[in-house]
Structure formats: structure tokens, C-alpha cells
Design a protein around this motif. Structure first.
Motif, mmCIF file in Angstrom:
data_model
loop_
_atom_site.group_PDB
_atom_site.id
_atom_site.type_symbol
_atom_site.label_atom_id
_atom_site.label_comp_id
_atom_site.label_asym_id
_atom_site.label_seq_id
_atom_site.Cartn_x
_atom_site.Cartn_y
_atom_site.Cartn_z
ATOM 1 N N UNK A 21 1.576 -2.454 -10.254
ATOM 2 C CA UNK A 21 0.293 -2.828 -10.609
ATOM 3 C C UNK A 21 -0.719 -2.475 -9.606
ATOM 4 N N UNK A 22 -1.584 -1.699 -9.639
ATOM 5 C CA UNK A 22 -2.516 -1.191 -8.728
ATOM 6 C C UNK A 22 -4.007 -1.591 -8.868
ATOM 7 N N UNK B 187 1.015 -1.108 -0.073
ATOM 8 C CA UNK B 187 -0.061 0.009 0.100
ATOM 9 C C UNK B 187 0.891 1.278 -0.138
ATOM 10 N N UNK B 188 1.022 1.860 -1.064
ATOM 11 C CA UNK B 188 1.713 2.920 -1.208
ATOM 12 C C UNK B 188 1.149 4.286 -1.276
ATOM 13 N N UNK C 93 -4.773 -1.073 -3.342
ATOM 14 C CA UNK C 93 -5.741 0.130 -3.274
ATOM 15 C C UNK C 93 -5.280 1.334 -2.482
ATOM 16 N N UNK C 94 -5.656 2.272 -3.083
ATOM 17 C CA UNK C 94 -5.231 3.691 -2.349
ATOM 18 C C UNK C 94 -5.682 4.580 -3.392
ATOM 19 N N UNK C 95 -5.173 5.826 -3.524
ATOM 20 C CA UNK C 95 -5.484 7.127 -4.296
ATOM 21 C C UNK C 95 -4.854 6.825 -5.698
ATOM 22 N N UNK D 69 -2.256 9.037 -7.433
ATOM 23 C CA UNK D 69 -0.965 9.179 -7.183
ATOM 24 C C UNK D 69 -0.320 7.778 -7.650
ATOM 25 N N UNK D 70 -1.104 6.736 -7.467
ATOM 26 C CA UNK D 70 -0.586 5.546 -7.913
ATOM 27 C C UNK D 70 -0.052 5.220 -9.545
ATOM 28 N N UNK D 71 -1.174 6.220 -10.161
ATOM 29 C CA UNK D 71 -0.887 6.082 -11.729
ATOM 30 C C UNK D 71 0.438 6.948 -12.022
#
Length: 451
Positions: A162-163, A109-110, A138-140, A143-145
Motif C-alpha cells: 500500500x503506497x 521505502x522500496x 513514497x517513491x516511484x 515501480x510500486x504499482x
């Protein structure tokens, strides 16, 4: 002038000849695009290592791995290298080392609480520690993109990311974590944190999840079994990986069967001891005293899970030896029983490492799979490579060392099949052909971070 006119006339009559003249420009344009894409270029031969390919195959000594740009061009014994293969290639002597597929942490989870400096520091520690891929659960997604894009373009030293896009019942989105992961918007109403109920159009919900750039959809909490089963069926129909908690509440663990992967092995223990639980939450856990993997309720579920083909993300790192929660001894025992039943296990951590440790938290998960779940070191490596790639739906691209796959590899100084702790003897990580030498990593403690 007459010659110029004649050349133009010939070009008009023979367009193929004119196209041939333009070929160098096309090559130059492709090189420009490759550079923009951060693509590794050139031929490299890593020669002399013992190959551990991520499958059950026996290790092979004195092997050569030929890499062309970002892909593996060939794998063969060093003695079979030809002059044609070595001509113009950069040679890297890895004699005495052990090469295995790049490792994948299947549960991180980043961006629950988006914190770019912290995420980049942990990603950097991972790539220099042999981890070439992570599954962020899962997270924002905004930001992950961004992190995922920069990792793919080699703008930051990081594994590929890979989110997941998360779906849960409306009542779950009171959870403060969802508010933080949707700042500026309303959790439950955005595609990466989406509230589903009996009125939800399931094809649209899955399409929205895909539209975030996510690799898969995560089904999380507070949904009835009918809706969990419907979401799984629709995701599979759209050929989109679907990952769930083993138990979503009030849905049972049986409602999650058929998902690509389920997480948290001890959820079956809680179901057996507290099968009336209706909403997500960690508080008020029942006593697990006397419970073993031989319990009829646990064995029944293991048989159903094995039949379904769903992969198990055990996350042994979240279970400890003390406190009211399921102890790691029981978690390991259930994982062992699942593995013996033929269920594929993946190595996910769902746990932050200490900021002072210079190596990935995934290393500890591999050690726990061996120590508590009875996997051999080779099976633990498969959990973090071939099985992990399958959970991502990326098994044709990486996860094993094979011709045509991405050049995702880690070279170790010591044999991990003799002691899984030897995954910490990293010499070099290669991701999509890009090299990250451990000697170049200047570790500093990770910045403080709160999820």
C-alpha cells in the motif's frame, strides 16, 4: 430435428430455464477470472492453535480458523467443529502453535531508488517472516504499482503493498531522491511527487494522488501550515488516508493534527528545542540534553495529538544510542507517554535491515516498542496489526482475525505474549488464503542496494 426445435421454443418461452442451462458456463468463467486474479480457492481448517486476534482480548487456546478461498469463514473452538464444517475441507494441524493476524510494516521505502531485485528479495523475506502488508511511504509510483499488482496476483512472494503519493513544497524537489524516483520525468510535476503552493487546486491534487493507485497521500516538506491543513481537510473530504511527517516545515506539528497518521516521534523534541526551523533537513540538530517527555512543550503536543485522533508512526528503528540525533531512549520515552495518553501507535521501521538477517526488520521495531516504549507484547502486536490496518483505512478487510476478513495470518511455534522476540519463530504465513511455509524459504543475503 423436431425435438431440437421444441427445445428452442421452450427456451424462448422460459428464459429463466435457459439461463439455468448456462450456469455451468458462468461458474467456469468465474473460476477463470479467479485464477487470473491469483485468488486462493478451497476450504482449509487450521485447528489447534492459540488465537491472538490483534485486539486486547485474552488469547484463546485450542481454536480452529476456517478459511474459504481468501477469507475467514469462521473462528471457533476445535471442540465445536461440526461434521458439516469439516466435510471436504483440508485439515492443517497447528496444535501447540500461536496464530495472530499477519503483521504490517507501516513505514518502508522500496522505490526511492527503484531496484526490483532488491525489493523482491526484501518482500520475500517479509512474507516468509510473517509480514502480510507494508505501507510504502513514497517513491516511484510506477515501480510500486507494478510490485503491488504482482503481489496481489500472487506472481511474486510478497506482502500486499500500500503506497503513498507525495506532496511537498516546490523547493523540496531539488532533493536528489526525488530526481531518482521520477526518472524520465520532472519531480514536482508528476502526480506521485507533486509540488503544491498557494495556487494549487487542492481537490485536483488529491484526485491526482488517488489516480496513481496509491492508498494514501503523504505530506512531506516545505509547506506552510495553511496549506498542510488544507490538504488534510481535502483528503479527508475525499475519504483518502492522509499521512504526514509530524512536522512538515515551516508548518508546525500542530498543523498536522487531524491527519490519519503522523510519522517520527522525535520531531516533537526537535520542535521544542528548535521551533523556528523553516525547511526540511536533518543537519544541525539541536542538543536534546536534559529533555524528557515531561517537558511542558512535549506534554502540550501529546494532549493535542490525543484529542485529534491521529495515529502515531513512531519509527523507533531510526533512532540510535549515539550521534547528534535524538537518542532512542528519548524517542521511546515520548512514545510511552503518547501510548499512555491513549494515542494509537503503529509499527513502522523506515530502516533497512542488514542483508544477512533472515527475518524482517519489523521484528526489531516490535522489540523496541516493548523495550523502550513500555508496550506489552500484546500491545506491540496490535500496533503491527489492528492499528496498522486502521492507518491504511483497511480495518474492515484485515488487521484482526475475524469472520469475513481476509485470511491474513501468521503461525508461530512460540508464544509472542511471553517474549515479543518469539515473532521470529514463524512456521507458516497465510496471505489472502495463500500459504508461505517458513520451511520453504531458502534465505540468501539480500543484494546490495543504495537509496
Amino acid at each position: 430435428m423436431k425435438y431440437a426445435a421444441l427445445a428452442l421454443a421452450i427456451a424462448a418461452l422460459f428464459p429463466a430455464a435457459h439461463a439455468a442451462e448456462e450456469k455451468p458456463k458462468a461458474n467456469t468463467e468465474q473460476q477463470r477470472l479467479d485464477k487470473l486474479n491469483g485468488k486462493a480457492l478451497g476450504r482449509v481448517i487450521y485447528r489447534g492453535a492459540t488465537l491472538i486476534d490483534g485486539t486486547a482480548a485474552a488469547p484463546r487456546a485450542e481454536m480452529a480458523v476456517i478459511v474459504k478461498d481468501d477469507r475467514i469463514e469462521a473462528i471457533l473452538p476445535v471442540a465445536q467443529l461440526s461434521a458439516q464444517q469439516t466435510e471436504g475441507a483440508r485439515m492443517v494441524d497447528v496444535s501447540g502453535q500461536f496464530v495472530l493476524p499477519g503483521l504490517i510494516d507501516s513505514h518502508v521505502h522500496y522505490a526511492t531508488n527503484p531496484d526490483r531485485p532488491y525489493a523482491e528479495a526484501e518482500l520475500k523475506r517479509n512474507i516468509y517472516g510473517g509480514v502480510t502488508g507494508v505501507r510504502d511511504m513514497a517513491g516511484d509510483a510506477r515501480e510500486l504499482a507494478g510490485l503491488s499488482r504482482d503481489a496481489l496476483l500472487s506472481r511474486i512472494p510478497a506482502p500486499d503493498i500500500f503506497y503513498a503519493s507525495l506532496v511537498a513544497g516546490p523547493s523540496f524537489f531539488k532533493d536528489p531522491r526525488t530526481v531518482v524516483a521520477a526518472l524520465g520525468t520532472q519531480p514536482g510535476s508528476v502526480p506521485w511527487l507533486y509540488a503544491a503552493d498557494e495556487h494549487t487546486k487542492l481537490p485536483l491534487a488529491v484526485a491526482q494522488a488517488r489516480g496513481t493507485g496509491a492508498t494514501g497521500m503523504k505530506i512531506y516538506a516545505n509547506l506552510p501550515g495553511t496549506l498542510v491543513r488544507g490538504l488534510i481537510a481535502e483528503a479527508r473530504a475525499q475519504q483518502f488516508p492522509v499521512w504526514t511527517h509530524m512536522q512538515v516545515y515551516p508548518a508546525s506539528p500542530y498543523d498536522s493534527l487531524g491527519a490519519t497518521a503522523v510519522s517520527h516521534v522525535c520531531m516533537i523534541a526537535r520542535y521544542v528545542r528548535e521551533n523556528g526551523k523553516s525547511t526540511y533537513g536533518h543537519n544541525g540538530e539541536p542538543s536534546y540534553e536534559g529533555l524528557t517527555a515531561q517537558d511542558p512543550g512535549i506534554r502540550k503536543y501529546i494532549a493535542a495529538l490525543a484529542k485529534s485522533g491521529t495515529i502515531m508512526d513512531a519509527t523507533l528503528s531510526v533512532y540510535k544510542n549515539d550521534g547528534p540525533h535524538c537518542h532512542i531512549g528519548l524517542a521511546g520515552e515520548i512514545t510511552r507517554a503518547m501510548h499512555q495518553a491513549g494515542i494509537k501507535i503503529i509499527a513502522g521501521t523506515d530502516s533497512d535491515n542488514t542483508g544477512d538477517d533472515p527475518y524482517p526488520v519489523l521484528d526489531g521495531e516490535l522489540e523496541k516498542l516493548v523495550r523502550y516504549a513500555g508496550l506489552t507484547p500484546q500491545q506491540a502486536i496490535t500496533a503491527a496489526t489492528a492499528n496498522a490496518a486502521e492507518a491504511l483505512g483497511k480495518q474492515r478487510e484485515f488487521g484482526t482475525l475475524a469472520t469475513g476478513k481476509y485470511a491474513n495470518m501468521v503461525f508461530l511455534a512460540r508464544d509472542p505474549l511471553q517474549d515479543i522476540a518469539n515473532v521470529r519463530s514463524v512456521v507458516l504465513t497465510v496471505k489472502r488464503g495463500h500459504e508461505y511455509a517458513r520451511a520453504d524459504y531458502k534465505f540468501t543475503p539480500l543484494p546490495a542496494h543504495e537509496d
